[in-house]
Design an enzyme around this catalytic site. Sequence first.
Site, PDB file in Angstrom:
ATOM      1  CB  SER A 106     -48.845  -1.708  33.663  1.00 30.98           C
ATOM      2  OG  SER A 106     -49.458  -0.790  32.771  1.00 30.98           O
ATOM      3  CE1 TYR A 136     -44.360   1.025  33.129  1.00 34.26           C
ATOM      4  CE2 TYR A 136     -46.268   0.577  31.756  1.00 34.26           C
ATOM      5  CZ  TYR A 136     -45.725   0.880  32.992  1.00 34.26           C
ATOM      6  OH  TYR A 136     -46.550   1.017  34.078  1.00 34.26           O
TER       7      TYR A 136
END
Length: 253
Positions: free
Chosen positions: A132, A145
């Site tokens: 990401s 995350y």
Amino acid sequence: MNDRVLITAGASGIGRAMAEAFASAGHQIWVTDVDTVALATLPAGWRGTCVNASDDAGVSALFAEIRETWGGLDALCANAGIAGPTALVEDVTLDDWRACVSVNLEGAFLAAKYAAPIMKAAGSGSMVFTSSTAGIYGYPNRAPYAAAKWAVIGLMKTLAMELGPFGIRANAICPGAVEGPRMEGVLEREATAKGMTRDQVYAGYASGTSMRSFVEAADIANMAVFLASPAARLVSGQVIAVDGHTENPDPKV
């Protein structure tokens, strides 16, 4: 071409787009997911297995079945992941931290662990990890995350070194804000955390890229197909953002 491709979390979202793109290119498709309803919608000819990406026994059994059924594996898309909590670090519980890191990082590790021997035996293979832009810049209010996605990049780069001598490549795709249900959940939670509306948060994400745009799942899928193809035969150990060029890693209006 008729490569054998495994996509984790491939029954919906980015994973489903990857599977469709590989299928359109003429490859054999096997997807895993925990969503049995989504697995039931797979097209004829695709294989699907319900397994949690962070379950060692389940993943081990999956790869044993792949070895027995296909006799090998040409490409792995380690795509499984969850958004995790949206909260300041002091408000994140250890259980929520562990749940997020388990799926995003341990899921990638287990897929690579069991794919590596199969690919080594063939002397070739491609591993594509879904990281990401949070794994490049960090991500306020998303500490678990971001930490997991940074770690996925470290895992990928190490695997590129370990497995390169066996003809196996490893790369990571870093999506930006991707249109879809998961991102809608992130937008709603972030709006609540910041005292903003969903549309304000959406606009902040879009304005944080030089192309002023969210990403479509197909954009990620097209990159995965390229990275697994002979056209990328010497592309390994790379972190490739598909995000419209993130300028502002802390989206706000």
